[in-house]
Design an enzyme around this catalytic site. Sequence first.
Site, PDB file in Angstrom:
ATOM      1  N   GLU A  15       0.837  -1.200   0.000  1.00 53.71           N
ATOM      2  CA  GLU A  15       0.000   0.000   0.000  1.00 53.71           C
ATOM      3  C   GLU A  15       0.876   1.255   0.000  1.00 53.71           C
ATOM      4  O   GLU A  15       1.751   1.400   0.851  1.00 53.71           O
ATOM      5  CB  GLU A  15      -0.935  -0.050   1.219  1.00 53.71           C
ATOM      6  CG  GLU A  15      -1.996  -1.141   1.025  1.00 53.71           C
ATOM      7  CD  GLU A  15      -2.642  -1.646   2.300  1.00 53.71           C
ATOM      8  OE1 GLU A  15      -2.522  -0.990   3.359  1.00 53.71           O
ATOM      9  OE2 GLU A  15      -3.266  -2.734   2.240  1.00 53.71           O
ATOM     10  N   LEU A  42      -6.671  -1.734  -0.595  1.00 50.63           N
ATOM     11  CA  LEU A  42      -6.594  -2.170   0.811  1.00 50.63           C
ATOM     12  C   LEU A  42      -7.269  -3.531   0.923  1.00 50.63           C
ATOM     13  O   LEU A  42      -8.403  -3.656   1.370  1.00 50.63           O
ATOM     14  CB  LEU A  42      -7.287  -1.152   1.717  1.00 50.63           C
ATOM     15  CG  LEU A  42      -6.818   0.293   1.542  1.00 50.63           C
ATOM     16  CD1 LEU A  42      -7.471   1.192   2.566  1.00 50.63           C
ATOM     17  CD2 LEU A  42      -5.306   0.381   1.662  1.00 50.63           C
ATOM     18  N   GLU A 102      -5.614  -6.873   2.001  1.00 51.00           N
ATOM     19  CA  GLU A 102      -4.451  -7.694   2.380  1.00 51.00           C
ATOM     20  C   GLU A 102      -4.657  -9.166   2.070  1.00 51.00           C
ATOM     21  O   GLU A 102      -3.734  -9.856   1.654  1.00 51.00           O
ATOM     22  CB  GLU A 102      -4.116  -7.523   3.866  1.00 51.00           C
ATOM     23  CG  GLU A 102      -3.392  -6.229   4.201  1.00 51.00           C
ATOM     24  CD  GLU A 102      -4.322  -5.034   4.312  1.00 51.00           C
ATOM     25  OE1 GLU A 102      -5.548  -5.193   4.161  1.00 51.00           O
ATOM     26  OE2 GLU A 102      -3.808  -3.921   4.554  1.00 51.00           O
ATOM     27  N   HIS A 148      -1.598  -0.849  16.326  1.00 51.98           N
ATOM     28  CA  HIS A 148      -0.497  -0.615  15.385  1.00 51.98           C
ATOM     29  C   HIS A 148       0.869  -0.909  15.985  1.00 51.98           C
ATOM     30  O   HIS A 148       1.859  -0.329  15.570  1.00 51.98           O
ATOM     31  CB  HIS A 148      -0.509   0.843  14.887  1.00 51.98           C
ATOM     32  CG  HIS A 148      -1.577   1.118  13.883  1.00 51.98           C
ATOM     33  ND1 HIS A 148      -2.876   1.363  14.235  1.00 51.98           N
ATOM     34  CD2 HIS A 148      -1.539   1.167  12.522  1.00 51.98           C
ATOM     35  CE1 HIS A 148      -3.594   1.572  13.141  1.00 51.98           C
ATOM     36  NE2 HIS A 148      -2.806   1.455  12.095  1.00 51.98           N
TER      37      HIS A 148
END
Lengths: 327, 329
Positions: A29, A56, A58, A126
Site C-alpha cells: 500500500e 486495501l 491484504e 499498530h
Amino acid sequence: MPETVFVNAINEALQEEMKRDESVFIMGEDIKRSIYGATMGLLEEFGEKRVLDTPLSENAFFGAAVGAAAVGMRPVVETLTSFMWVAMDQLVSQAAKMRYMFGGQVNLPVVYRATMYYGGGSAAHHSDRSYPMFMNMPGLKIVAPSNPADMKGLMKTAIRDNDVVIMFEDGTLFGNRGEVPANEDVPGGELLIPFGQANTLREGSDVTAVAIAGSVPHALSAAEELEADGISVEVIDPRTLVPLDKATILASVEKTGRLVIADPAHKVCSAASEIASIVAEEGFWSLQAPIAKVASEQVHIPYSPALEKLVYPTKEKIADAVKRTLE
Amino acid sequence: MAIDKDLLMLMLRRMWTIRHFEETVIDIYAKGEFGGAAHPYIGEEAVAVGACVAMQDTDYIAGNHRSHGHPLAKGGDPKRAMAELLGRVDGYCKGKGGSMHLADFSVGILGESGILGSSLPVATGAALASKIKGEDFISAVFFGDGASNQGACHESMNLASVWKLPIIFICENNQYAVTTSYRDTVAVEHVSDRASAYNMPGVLVDGQDVVAMYEAVSVGIERARAGEGPSLVEGLTYRYEEHSLGLGRIRRGEYRPEEEIETWRQRDPIVIHEKRLVEQGIATQEECDAVRDEEAKEIEEALEFARNSPFPEPGDLFDDMFADAIPQP
Ligand SMILES: Cc1ncc(C[n+]2csc(CCOP(=O)(O)OP(=O)(O)O)c2C)c(N)n1
Ligand SMILES: [Mg+2]
C-alpha cells in the site's frame, strides 16, 4: 566503512535484487510514493509493472503473492505486522502450508516485509510484534534483523530463498545508522548473510544475553554498562528465528552458565520462551542460575507514553536480569 | 461457436472419468478404504469439464474442497489422484494432501483449498504473474455459492478488475453450502449479478450443459488473453450426493426436498451431452458407450494402481517442508 540508515539498507537490498532478477517485483500500500521510506526510487527505476500499489485488500494481495510465486515470480510484499491479521488465512492456509500439503510440487519464493511500529504511541492496533505466532506455524522462515548490515544482507538472502520468508522489520530501528560494507568490499561482491547463523555482537564470559530485533541495542548498552561493574556479558543476536542457530546459543551458555533473553514480543510463548525451552532441554547441565526472560508484558500496548514505556524490554530491565542470574 | 467432434468427445470422456472416479470413491469410502472427508462432485461434472477444456495446458486453475473433478477435468492422472486419496506415495502430493488437496501441478493446478474462498487470491496472483511477465496464460478459479460470500472472493474480484488480470472466476452454484440454501445467504438473485460491482462481465450459465459452460468460459478466456480483464461465470448446477462422505449426521430431505433432487437428476450433464451428440449425428450411441466403458476401465486401473502403491515411510514425514531445507528445531 560507509554508514547506512536501517531503512535505507532495506531499500538498497530491494534495489539490488530487483536489478539482478527480473522476476522480483514489489507490492503493497502506497509503496510507489514510499510512505515508509523503504521503496524510495524503485518506481522510477523499475516502472509500474514491478512496483504495484494495491487496494486495501491484504487477504487478496498476500495470496496473490503466493499465486505469482507458484508460477515463477519472486514477490516482495510490504505491510505492517498489524495488517497481517487481515491476511492470516493466506499466510497460514496458503503461504505456509502449500508446499508441504502438495508434496513439494511447488516452490514459493515470497518475502513478506512486515514492519513493527511500536514504542511511539501507536497504541494497541499498530504496535504488533507478532513473530512468535508465526514461529509456531511450520513452513515459514522468520527473520528479525537488528542493524542495517544484517537488514541488507538478510533481505537479499530472503529474496533469493525459495521459500516463504517473513522479514520482521523493527520500526524502532528504522532511523538507526550502522556500517554496511560496500559491495566491492565483501567476498563475492555482494552482501549476503545466510539464514541460521547467529551473530555474536559482543563476547563475554559471565552471562549470555540473547537479544532479538529492537532489543539488541538495549542489550548492547546494558552489556557496556555492566562491564564497568566488572560483569562480562556475551550478546548474541539470532538474526533468524526460523531457522534458529541454537548451537551458537548453547555453546555460549556452556561457557557462561547463565542466560538472559531479551525479546520485544509479548512474553507468553515468545521467541524468548522458545529459546529458554531449548536451553532448558539441551543445555540444562551448563546452567548455573535460572534463565531470565525479559520480554514485553502480557498486556496490550497502551497509548499513553507514561504506560507504554513500561511494557517493553529496556536496558535497565536487561541489566537487572543479568544481575539476577549472578546473585 | 463451432466445436469439433474431438473436443465434444473429450468433454464426454472427462465427464465420465469424473463420474466413475466419484462412484468408485463412494464405494471404497463405504468399505473403509480411506477416511476423513470427501466431497463428491457427481452432478456437477459439466462445470469443471466445460471450463477446463476451454483452456490450454499452460493455463492455471485452482479449486476448493470439492475438487476431485477439477484436476481430472484438466487432464490430471486419475491413478495419482486415487493414490492420493488412499494416502499413498504415488499420490499427487505423496499422501500429504488427500481428498481436499488433489492438486496436480504438472497440468497447471495451483492447489485445491479446504478453506473456503482461500484459492481466489492465489489464482489472482497467477494471473498477475502472467500480466507482469507479459505472457499469454490465464488462470481460473472454481468456488461454491457458499464461498462466494467470503471476503477473499470480493477482494480478489476487485483486485483482478482494477489490475485487468487475465482470470475467470467460476462459481459452481450447486445451490447449497452444506445444508444452507444460497437464497438465504446471497443478497442478490444470482452470484453472477455481483460482477457489476467489480465492473466485469457476469454470466449465468446452465451448469448442466457442458457446451454452454465451454462457450461462456471461452468468451472469458478470450477477453482475458486480450488484456481486457477478468470475468465471472456462474454455472447453476446441483450436487446429487450429500455434502460430504463421512458426514453421517446430515439427513437427506431435511434441507432439500426429494423432488428437487429428482428434478435435477433428470438434467444429468452426461445424459444431456450424450443426447446432443447422438441426436445431432455427431456420434453414435455405441461411440458414447465405448467412451463410458473406457473410462470405467481407466478408473478401475487407477484404483488398482492406488491400492498397490505403498504408504509413505516414517522418514518421509519431514520432507517437502522447504525448498531450501532447514534443520528441524
Ligand atoms: C472458511 C471455511 N469455513 C467453513 C468451512 C466448512 N465448510 C466446508 S464446505 C462448506 C460449504 C461450502 O459450500 P459451497 O461454497 O457452496 O461449496 P459446495 O460444498 O456446495 O460445493 C463449509 C461451510 C470451510 N471449509 N472453510
Ligand atoms: Mg454450494
